[in-house]
Design a protein around this motif. Structure first.
Motif, PDB file in Angstrom:
ATOM      1  N   LEU A  29       0.834  -1.204   0.000  1.00 26.98           N
ATOM      2  CA  LEU A  29       0.000   0.000   0.000  1.00 26.98           C
ATOM      3  C   LEU A  29       0.868   1.253   0.000  1.00 26.98           C
ATOM      4  N   GLU A  30       1.943   1.209   0.741  1.00 24.46           N
ATOM      5  CA  GLU A  30       2.862   2.353   0.781  1.00 24.46           C
ATOM      6  C   GLU A  30       3.465   2.609  -0.594  1.00 24.46           C
ATOM      7  N   THR A  37       1.352   9.707  -5.102  1.00 25.44           N
ATOM      8  CA  THR A  37       1.828  10.979  -4.541  1.00 25.44           C
ATOM      9  C   THR A  37       2.806  11.674  -5.491  1.00 25.44           C
ATOM     10  N   ARG A  38       3.528  10.920  -6.262  1.00 21.21           N
ATOM     11  CA  ARG A  38       4.505  11.504  -7.188  1.00 21.21           C
ATOM     12  C   ARG A  38       3.859  12.207  -8.386  1.00 21.21           C
ATOM     13  N   LYS A  39       2.600  11.898  -8.630  1.00 21.33           N
ATOM     14  CA  LYS A  39       1.919  12.544  -9.750  1.00 21.33           C
ATOM     15  C   LYS A  39       1.618  13.999  -9.402  1.00 21.33           C
ATOM     16  N   SER A  40       1.774  14.884 -10.381  1.00 20.42           N
ATOM     17  CA  SER A  40       1.516  16.301 -10.127  1.00 20.42           C
ATOM     18  C   SER A  40       0.014  16.603 -10.127  1.00 20.42           C
ATOM     19  N   PHE A  41      -0.748  15.747 -10.786  1.00 19.32           N
ATOM     20  CA  PHE A  41      -2.198  15.934 -10.829  1.00 19.32           C
ATOM     21  C   PHE A  41      -2.871  14.572 -10.723  1.00 19.32           C
ATOM     22  N   THR A  43      -6.548  12.514 -11.023  1.00 19.64           N
ATOM     23  CA  THR A  43      -7.934  12.556 -11.462  1.00 19.64           C
ATOM     24  C   THR A  43      -8.834  12.311 -10.247  1.00 19.64           C
ATOM     25  N   PRO A  44     -10.113  12.627 -10.346  1.00 22.44           N
ATOM     26  CA  PRO A  44     -11.001  12.335  -9.208  1.00 22.44           C
ATOM     27  C   PRO A  44     -10.972  10.850  -8.821  1.00 22.44           C
ATOM     28  N   GLU A  45     -10.847   9.968  -9.803  1.00 20.47           N
ATOM     29  CA  GLU A  45     -10.770   8.533  -9.507  1.00 20.47           C
ATOM     30  C   GLU A  45      -9.480   8.190  -8.757  1.00 20.47           C
ATOM     31  N   GLU A  46      -8.401   8.841  -9.158  1.00 19.33           N
ATOM     32  CA  GLU A  46      -7.126   8.602  -8.467  1.00 19.33           C
ATOM     33  C   GLU A  46      -7.151   9.168  -7.047  1.00 19.33           C
ATOM     34  N   GLU A  47      -7.804  10.318  -6.870  1.00 17.84           N
ATOM     35  CA  GLU A  47      -7.948  10.887  -5.513  1.00 17.84           C
ATOM     36  C   GLU A  47      -8.729   9.922  -4.625  1.00 17.84           C
ATOM     37  N   LYS A  50      -6.552   7.027  -3.810  1.00 14.86           N
ATOM     38  CA  LYS A  50      -5.548   7.433  -2.813  1.00 14.86           C
ATOM     39  C   LYS A  50      -6.143   7.408  -1.410  1.00 14.86           C
ATOM     40  N   ARG A  51      -7.348   7.962  -1.257  1.00 18.05           N
ATOM     41  CA  ARG A  51      -7.999   7.957   0.062  1.00 18.05           C
ATOM     42  C   ARG A  51      -8.299   6.537   0.530  1.00 18.05           C
ATOM     43  N   LYS A  52      -8.726   5.698  -0.400  1.00 14.80           N
ATOM     44  CA  LYS A  52      -9.020   4.299  -0.063  1.00 14.80           C
ATOM     45  C   LYS A  52      -7.751   3.596   0.414  1.00 14.80           C
ATOM     46  N   LEU A  53      -6.643   3.805  -0.304  1.00 12.99           N
ATOM     47  CA  LEU A  53      -5.374   3.184   0.071  1.00 12.99           C
ATOM     48  C   LEU A  53      -4.897   3.689   1.431  1.00 12.99           C
ATOM     49  N   GLN A  54      -5.076   5.004   1.678  1.00 15.77           N
ATOM     50  CA  GLN A  54      -4.660   5.573   2.963  1.00 15.77           C
ATOM     51  C   GLN A  54      -5.452   4.950   4.109  1.00 15.77           C
ATOM     52  N   LYS A  55      -6.760   4.754   3.906  1.00  8.17           N
ATOM     53  CA  LYS A  55      -7.584   4.150   4.955  1.00  8.17           C
ATOM     54  C   LYS A  55      -7.197   2.700   5.197  1.00  8.17           C
TER      55      LYS A  55
END
Length: 72
Positions: A29-30, A37-41, A43-47, A50-55
């Motif tokens: 997961l890390e 995190t390395r991406k500069s932008f 997409t809403p799906e990637e955001e 990202k939140r799902k992975l963080q949880k």
């Protein structure tokens, strides 16, 4: 003190299958989070991903901490 913690983590990794699974999942997961995190932008799906992975990462870390506290 840190050496004792590292020894305990290594011992649980070697002897506790649940701890080992959580530890390996945490590392994966890390890695996935790092690539997002390395991406500069994002997409809403990637955001959302990202939140799902963080949880998931946080939930796994909490369970690893509970296992560790049972052995301290």
């Amino acid at each position: 003190m840190q050496q004792d913690s590292q020894s305990l983590v290594q011992s649980l990794f070697d002897q506790n299958p649940r701890f080992r699974l959580l530890y390996e999942e945490h590392r994966l997961l890390e890695k996935d989070l790092d690539s997002l995190t390395r991406k500069s932008f994002l997409t809403p799906e990637e955001e959302l991903e990202k939140r799902k992975l963080q949880k998931l990462k946080l939930a796994g870390k909490d369970e690893m901490e509970r296992i560790l506290s049972n052995y301290r």
